[in-house]
Scaffold this motif. Structure first.
Motif, PDB file in Angstrom:
ATOM      1  N   ASP A 466       7.519  -2.293  -5.425  1.00  0.00           N
ATOM      2  CA  ASP A 466       6.794  -1.073  -5.788  1.00  0.00           C
ATOM      3  C   ASP A 466       7.663   0.119  -5.379  1.00  0.00           C
ATOM      4  O   ASP A 466       7.328   0.904  -4.503  1.00  0.00           O
ATOM      5  CB  ASP A 466       5.446  -1.036  -5.086  1.00  0.00           C
ATOM      6  N   ASP A 471       1.641   2.220  -5.867  1.00  0.00           N
ATOM      7  CA  ASP A 471       0.703   1.131  -5.634  1.00  0.00           C
ATOM      8  C   ASP A 471       0.414   0.329  -6.898  1.00  0.00           C
ATOM      9  O   ASP A 471      -0.616  -0.340  -6.996  1.00  0.00           O
ATOM     10  CB  ASP A 471      -0.608   1.647  -5.022  1.00  0.00           C
ATOM     11  N   GLU A 472       1.321   0.402  -7.876  1.00  0.00           N
ATOM     12  CA  GLU A 472       1.208  -0.378  -9.101  1.00  0.00           C
ATOM     13  C   GLU A 472       2.559  -1.021  -9.404  1.00  0.00           C
ATOM     14  O   GLU A 472       3.615  -0.416  -9.172  1.00  0.00           O
ATOM     15  CB  GLU A 472       0.802   0.511 -10.290  1.00  0.00           C
ATOM     16  N   LEU A 473       2.536  -2.261  -9.912  1.00  0.00           N
ATOM     17  CA  LEU A 473       3.765  -2.922 -10.336  1.00  0.00           C
ATOM     18  C   LEU A 473       3.825  -2.913 -11.856  1.00  0.00           C
ATOM     19  O   LEU A 473       2.989  -3.521 -12.534  1.00  0.00           O
ATOM     20  CB  LEU A 473       3.796  -4.358  -9.832  1.00  0.00           C
ATOM     21  N   ASP A 477       8.459   0.858 -12.309  1.00  0.00           N
ATOM     22  CA  ASP A 477       9.226   0.477 -11.126  1.00  0.00           C
ATOM     23  C   ASP A 477      10.620   0.014 -11.529  1.00  0.00           C
ATOM     24  O   ASP A 477      11.618   0.369 -10.888  1.00  0.00           O
ATOM     25  CB  ASP A 477       8.503  -0.640 -10.371  1.00  0.00           C
ATOM     26  N   CYS A 527       5.837  -9.355  -6.769  1.00  0.00           N
ATOM     27  CA  CYS A 527       5.945  -8.464  -5.629  1.00  0.00           C
ATOM     28  C   CYS A 527       7.406  -8.262  -5.227  1.00  0.00           C
ATOM     29  O   CYS A 527       7.676  -7.476  -4.379  1.00  0.00           O
ATOM     30  CB  CYS A 527       5.145  -8.977  -4.440  1.00  0.00           C
TER      31      CYS A 527
END
Length: 527
Positions: A466, A471-473, A477, A527
């Motif tokens: 991230d 707070d978002e993938l 990114d 992640c």
């Protein structure tokens, strides 16, 4: 070359031998914890950090205790009235703690503090509400707060009031959201009652830096409590044998002592190093500070059998946490540290409702599944167990990668019931969260039956891919990282490219194709 037209002067660019000129204070020579002449390297490395230009200037460190001597000639110039609370009574203990952090340098008196240009405040504890007030007071200007106190070191699991628990959590909102860093002494009950830092709800909170002690031989101080919550260690008194060194610092009545010690020393030394780090990089968050301390820690007593590798390949010890605080490496890393992505947390609750076999080694195990794949920072295990004697129960948690954390051992603790009791481990730092976290309880002592109602495992960490910290993938990114990586490829960190995103993804100080490959690997694994 000097005869070449256009060249004014030329010389051989060599590095000459130099000597570090430490403070001129008359008894600085006794402060082996800052510079150990007898055993070079077995100290906190203060002189090297000072020579790099970091002395704590511009920071405020609070001393949460009963009160310290504000008029002490080695402390008064660094006293911050605006950051302090009224009341209290000066004690020799608190005055010694204050001196370890911020005793003035080069004033012809005594010794020095590790952050001798930092301001220090007086924050008076007492009842639950008074302690909560001390922990939350002026967190807008406090960079760190030291706590060289805790529940009695008697091997029992202590409760914490709701107001104090809330105050610990509120600390993360200090410094405009970066967080006021709380440092806590890990406790001195290891030798006498086999106490563990895990039983102290303050020292074991994920919001604090729990600090143990090592001595002048660079190994475990006999009194320092082990624990799964232990983050780092710092130097303090040895003993009780002849020749074991103690600590020189300020004390009451404008005087000095050469016999201070315990984890009460290790904590303020760490708080002082935190001040140096925050001078080096004021943008470090409370989580960044923990990461920097861990990554910069020195592996003391490397042959000790307590050292093991967790599933992330990181060395960790029940006695030493992740190692000894080392000021030069901590401030150097702080200068090139790019801030962490937002914290991610997932809580998995499991009903158990099972009697624990009484008086046998037969365990009861229950697993909580965490679906997210972020990197672990801390893990909280919340238990509800009915029993007339909690000291009979031994509790562990095992990560999906196989790393075990001892939360309690069988001991003399006559408390009854675990009611929403929280235990914290840092031993799985850097591992992946996804998978079953298995909690095991045994009751090897006959006579007090126990029933395990339920548990909750909460894993806190962050998603390294991230990179834009939203707070978002997503594809943003990837695009943002490529945009940052391009101009930084082949450059030594820090290089932030475009938009302030750290291109040194794997934090190895070099920006190269490995950063790109690691980023893509994390992004593809969600992640």
């Amino acid at each position: 070359l000097s005869a070449t037209p256009g060249i004014t002067t030329a010389h051989v660019d060599t590095r000459r031998p130099v000597s570090l000129r430490g403070p001129s204070d008359p008894f600085y020579i006794l402060q082996w914890h800052l510079r150990n002449i007898a055993s070079p390297g077995t100290d906190i490395g203060a002189e090297v950090a000072w020579s790099m230009g970091f002395t704590g200037a511009g920071t405020i460190v609070g001393v949460v205790e009963g009160g310290w001597e504000l008029t002490h000639p080695d402390l008064a110039p660094n006293y911050s009235a605006e950051a302090s609370t009224p009341g209290g009574a000066a004690t020799s203990h608190a005055t010694s703690v204050a001196g370890l952090i911020g005793a003035v340098a080069n004033n012809g008196k005594g010794g020095v503090g590790v952050a001798y240009d930092a301001k220090i405040s007086k924050l008076v504890y007492g009842t639950s509400s008074q302690t909560a007030e001390a922990l939350t007071h002026r967190n807008d200007i406090h960079h760190a707060k030291n706590n060289s106190w805790g529940p009695s070191d008697n091997g029992t699991v202590w409760p914490i009031s709701a107001v104090e628990k809330a105050a610990l959590a509120q600390s993360v909102h200090g410094r405009d959201g970066l967080g006021t860093v709380l440092v806590w002494a890990g406790g001195n009950g290891a030798y006498w009652v086999k106490d563990r830092a895990d039983y102290d709800p303050f020292a074991s909170s994920r919001y604090v830096i729990c600090v143990g002690a090592i001595d002048d031989d660079d190994d475990h101080a006999y009194y320092s409590e082990p624990g799964s919550c232990l983050l780092v260690v710092a130097h303090s008194s040895g003993g009780p044998g002849a020749g074991d060194k103690q600590i020189y610092t300020t004390t009451a009545a404008g005087a000095y002592t050469s016999t201070f010690g315990g984890t009460s020393t290790a904590a303020p030394l760490t708080a002082g190093v935190v001040a140096l780090m925050l001078q080096a990089n004021p943008n470090l968050s409370w989580r960044d500070v923990q990461h920097v301390l861990i990554n910069a820690a020195r592996r003391c007593d490397p042959t000790d059998p307590s050292w093991t590798l967790n599933a992330a390949g990181r060395a960790v010890s029940y006695e030493y946490g992740f190692g000894a605080v080392h000021a030069p490496d901590a401030v150097e890393l702080a200068t090139r540290w790019h801030s962490l992505p937002p914290e991610r947390s997932y809580a998995a609750s499991v009903p158990v409702n099972t009697a624990i076999p009484d008086g046998t080694a037969e365990p009861v195990a229950s697993a909580a599944f965490i679906p997210d794949n972020y990197l672990v920072e801390s893990v909280e295990v919340t238990l509800n167990v009915s029993t007339a004697y909690v000291g009979d129960l031994a509790i562990t948690v095992r990560s999906p990668g196989g790393t075990e954390s001892i939360l309690t051992k069988t001991r003399n603790d006559p408390g009854d019931n675990y009611t929403n009791t929280v235990f914290t481990t840092r031993r799985s730092w850097g591992e992946r969260a996804r998978g079953n976290w298995t909690v095991t309880i045994t009751d090897p002592v006959e006579g007090d039956p126990a029933t395990w109602q339920n548990l909750t495992v909460t894993v806190h960490g962050h998603c390294p891919s991230d990179v834009n910290r939203d707070d978002e993938l997503d594809i943003l990114d990837f695009l943002d990282f490529i945009e940052a990586f391009g101009p930084c490829n082949g450059v030594r960190a820090p290089c932030y490219g475009i938009g302030g995103i750290g291109a040194d993804y794997n934090r190895d100080s070099v920006i190269d194709v490995l950063d790109l490959l690691d980023f893509i690997d994390d992004l593809s694994s969600e992640c």
